[in-house]
Design a protein around this motif. Structure first.
Motif, PDB file in Angstrom:
ATOM      1  N   ARG A 133      17.998 118.641  69.967  1.00 30.33           N
ATOM      2  CA  ARG A 133      17.554 117.497  70.769  1.00 30.33           C
ATOM      3  C   ARG A 133      17.311 117.909  72.225  1.00 30.33           C
ATOM      4  O   ARG A 133      16.311 117.526  72.841  1.00 30.33           O
ATOM      5  CB  ARG A 133      18.594 116.385  70.687  1.00 30.33           C
ATOM      6  CG  ARG A 133      18.217 115.117  71.461  1.00 30.33           C
ATOM      7  CD  ARG A 133      19.186 113.987  71.157  1.00 30.33           C
ATOM      8  NE  ARG A 133      20.564 114.328  71.507  1.00 30.33           N
ATOM      9  CZ  ARG A 133      21.526 114.566  70.630  1.00 30.33           C
ATOM     10  NH1 ARG A 133      21.272 114.530  69.326  1.00 30.33           N
ATOM     11  NH2 ARG A 133      22.746 114.864  71.018  1.00 30.33           N
ATOM     12  N   THR A 134      18.222 118.704  72.764  1.00 32.02           N
ATOM     13  CA  THR A 134      18.089 119.174  74.145  1.00 32.02           C
ATOM     14  C   THR A 134      16.830 120.013  74.310  1.00 32.02           C
ATOM     15  O   THR A 134      16.048 119.818  75.258  1.00 32.02           O
ATOM     16  CB  THR A 134      19.328 120.009  74.537  1.00 32.02           C
ATOM     17  OG1 THR A 134      20.501 119.184  74.444  1.00 32.02           O
ATOM     18  CG2 THR A 134      19.198 120.550  75.949  1.00 32.02           C
ATOM     19  N   ASN A 137      13.634 117.765  73.817  1.00 27.59           N
ATOM     20  CA  ASN A 137      13.456 116.857  74.955  1.00 27.59           C
ATOM     21  C   ASN A 137      12.931 117.621  76.169  1.00 27.59           C
ATOM     22  O   ASN A 137      12.080 117.123  76.908  1.00 27.59           O
ATOM     23  CB  ASN A 137      14.767 116.161  75.310  1.00 27.59           C
ATOM     24  CG  ASN A 137      15.148 115.078  74.315  1.00 27.59           C
ATOM     25  OD1 ASN A 137      14.324 114.663  73.498  1.00 27.59           O
ATOM     26  ND2 ASN A 137      16.379 114.620  74.368  1.00 27.59           N
ATOM     27  N   TRP A 138      13.441 118.821  76.367  1.00 26.94           N
ATOM     28  CA  TRP A 138      13.005 119.660  77.492  1.00 26.94           C
ATOM     29  C   TRP A 138      11.545 120.061  77.325  1.00 26.94           C
ATOM     30  O   TRP A 138      10.795 120.130  78.302  1.00 26.94           O
ATOM     31  CB  TRP A 138      13.897 120.893  77.565  1.00 26.94           C
ATOM     32  CG  TRP A 138      13.475 121.912  78.574  1.00 26.94           C
ATOM     33  CD1 TRP A 138      13.744 121.910  79.919  1.00 26.94           C
ATOM     34  CD2 TRP A 138      12.707 123.101  78.326  1.00 26.94           C
ATOM     35  NE1 TRP A 138      13.189 123.017  80.516  1.00 26.94           N
ATOM     36  CE2 TRP A 138      12.556 123.762  79.567  1.00 26.94           C
ATOM     37  CE3 TRP A 138      12.150 123.667  77.180  1.00 26.94           C
ATOM     38  CZ2 TRP A 138      11.859 124.966  79.685  1.00 26.94           C
ATOM     39  CZ3 TRP A 138      11.458 124.858  77.291  1.00 26.94           C
ATOM     40  CH2 TRP A 138      11.314 125.497  78.536  1.00 26.94           C
ATOM     41  N   GLY A 142       7.975 113.397  79.242  1.00 26.86           N
ATOM     42  CA  GLY A 142       9.080 112.470  79.442  1.00 26.86           C
ATOM     43  C   GLY A 142      10.402 113.187  79.661  1.00 26.86           C
ATOM     44  O   GLY A 142      11.465 112.566  79.655  1.00 26.86           O
ATOM     45  N   ALA A 143      10.337 114.513  79.851  1.00 25.59           N
ATOM     46  CA  ALA A 143      11.559 115.300  80.023  1.00 25.59           C
ATOM     47  C   ALA A 143      12.360 114.861  81.246  1.00 25.59           C
ATOM     48  O   ALA A 143      13.580 114.977  81.268  1.00 25.59           O
ATOM     49  CB  ALA A 143      11.216 116.786  80.135  1.00 25.59           C
ATOM     50  N   GLU A 145      13.104 112.026  82.064  1.00 29.32           N
ATOM     51  CA  GLU A 145      14.013 110.953  81.657  1.00 29.32           C
ATOM     52  C   GLU A 145      14.941 111.379  80.505  1.00 29.32           C
ATOM     53  O   GLU A 145      16.089 110.954  80.436  1.00 29.32           O
ATOM     54  CB  GLU A 145      13.239 109.708  81.201  1.00 29.32           C
ATOM     55  CG  GLU A 145      12.539 108.941  82.311  1.00 29.32           C
ATOM     56  CD  GLU A 145      11.251 109.600  82.758  1.00 29.32           C
ATOM     57  OE1 GLU A 145      10.559 110.206  81.905  1.00 29.32           O
ATOM     58  OE2 GLU A 145      10.932 109.535  83.977  1.00 29.32           O
ATOM     59  N   SER A 146      14.452 112.231  79.608  1.00 31.84           N
ATOM     60  CA  SER A 146      15.220 112.555  78.405  1.00 31.84           C
ATOM     61  C   SER A 146      16.042 113.840  78.519  1.00 31.84           C
ATOM     62  O   SER A 146      16.949 114.068  77.717  1.00 31.84           O
ATOM     63  CB  SER A 146      14.280 112.672  77.200  1.00 31.84           C
ATOM     64  OG  SER A 146      13.336 113.716  77.406  1.00 31.84           O
ATOM     65  N   TYR A 147      15.718 114.670  79.510  1.00 31.84           N
ATOM     66  CA  TYR A 147      16.454 115.926  79.667  1.00 31.84           C
ATOM     67  C   TYR A 147      17.095 116.004  81.046  1.00 31.84           C
ATOM     68  O   TYR A 147      16.464 115.683  82.055  1.00 31.84           O
ATOM     69  CB  TYR A 147      15.540 117.149  79.484  1.00 31.84           C
ATOM     70  CG  TYR A 147      16.247 118.429  79.896  1.00 31.84           C
ATOM     71  CD1 TYR A 147      17.068 119.100  78.999  1.00 31.84           C
ATOM     72  CD2 TYR A 147      16.148 118.918  81.204  1.00 31.84           C
ATOM     73  CE1 TYR A 147      17.771 120.237  79.389  1.00 31.84           C
ATOM     74  CE2 TYR A 147      16.841 120.052  81.601  1.00 31.84           C
ATOM     75  CZ  TYR A 147      17.649 120.701  80.689  1.00 31.84           C
ATOM     76  OH  TYR A 147      18.352 121.810  81.081  1.00 31.84           O
ATOM     77  N   THR A 148      18.350 116.466  81.095  1.00 33.68           N
ATOM     78  CA  THR A 148      19.021 116.743  82.374  1.00 33.68           C
ATOM     79  C   THR A 148      19.839 118.021  82.217  1.00 33.68           C
ATOM     80  O   THR A 148      20.370 118.309  81.140  1.00 33.68           O
ATOM     81  CB  THR A 148      19.968 115.596  82.792  1.00 33.68           C
ATOM     82  OG1 THR A 148      20.911 115.352  81.727  1.00 33.68           O
ATOM     83  CG2 THR A 148      19.202 114.332  83.096  1.00 33.68           C
TER      84      THR A 148
END
Length: 224
Positions: A133-134, A137-138, A142-143, A145-148
């Protein structure tokens, strides 16, 4: 535990050979010994060229005892010949990739996994899902918002950051690690330990006194 043995860092040659056979949109994954992340000499020059050519997409460091053939920690390299933004149709789904040029995702899985067959480690479904998922998402639009970046787990580094660190790909040079010693209140902790130790010693003294009294009552007094 897994059967696949890790590849030695001496095998950069066949990695380059495999890369030459990938299509313009080709992706490949290789397992290498951790020394390949920072080796100097010819290996260091090859690693630098791969980074400068923007082929390295992600570096995932794995825990020890994952393989039957060795107990060392190894690294999964994900290489991608096309990190540009594009739309791909896969299994009926449109995937919108963002432009990741000049970026490398570092992931540390060394604290993940569960015991397996006493001496080995294997990943749980939750571990695999979290990493997948990480990574996805990266990669995708939309990364923001979805990746940190997550301390002790993952970090997205820029080319300039990697260059500043001598083109090293050691994840711990980029992923933030918490210095837990700085968060310890030593005065409070020492008071807690003082109380615990006092209680242990008091109970020990009481037990010793009870034992001595029993032997005395039996006519076998022990003098200390």
């Amino acid at each position: 535990g897994y059967d696949t043995p890790p590849t030695s860092n001496a095998n950069y040659g066949w990695i380059l050979n495999m890369l030459s056979k990938l299509s313009d949109n080709g992706i490949a994954g290789f397992i290498l010994a951790n020394g390949a992340l920072s080796a100097d000499g010819i290996e260091g020059a090859i690693r630098r060229k791969m980074i400068e050519n923007d082929i390295v997409e992600s570096i995932v460091i794995l825990p020890r005892n994952l393989f039957y053939s060795t107990d060392i920690s190894v690294t999964l390299w994900i290489l991608n010949k096309n990190k540009k933004g594009r739309v791909v149709s896969r299994n009926g789904e449109e995937i919108h990739y963002r432009d990741r040029e000049g970026e490398i995702l570092f992931i540390d899985m060394r604290q993940m996994g569960e015991p397996f067959e006493k001496k080995y480690v294997r990943f749980t479904d939750e571990d695999i899902q979290k990493v997948a998922r990480t990574y996805h998402n990266w990669q995708r639009e939309g990364a923001s918002e979805s990746y940190t970046n997550e301390p002790e787990f993952c970090y997205s580094a820029s080319f300039d950051e990697v260059k500043a660190k001598g083109f090293s790909l050691v994840p711990s040079k980029y992923i933030e690690f918490v210095n837990r010693d700085e968060t310890i209140d030593y005065d409070t902790r020492m008071k807690e330990l003082h109380g615990e130790l006092t209680d242990i010693l008091r109970k020990e003294a009481e037990s010793r006194a009870a034992v001595l009294e029993v032997f005395k009552s039996l006519g076998y007094e022990i003098k200390i």
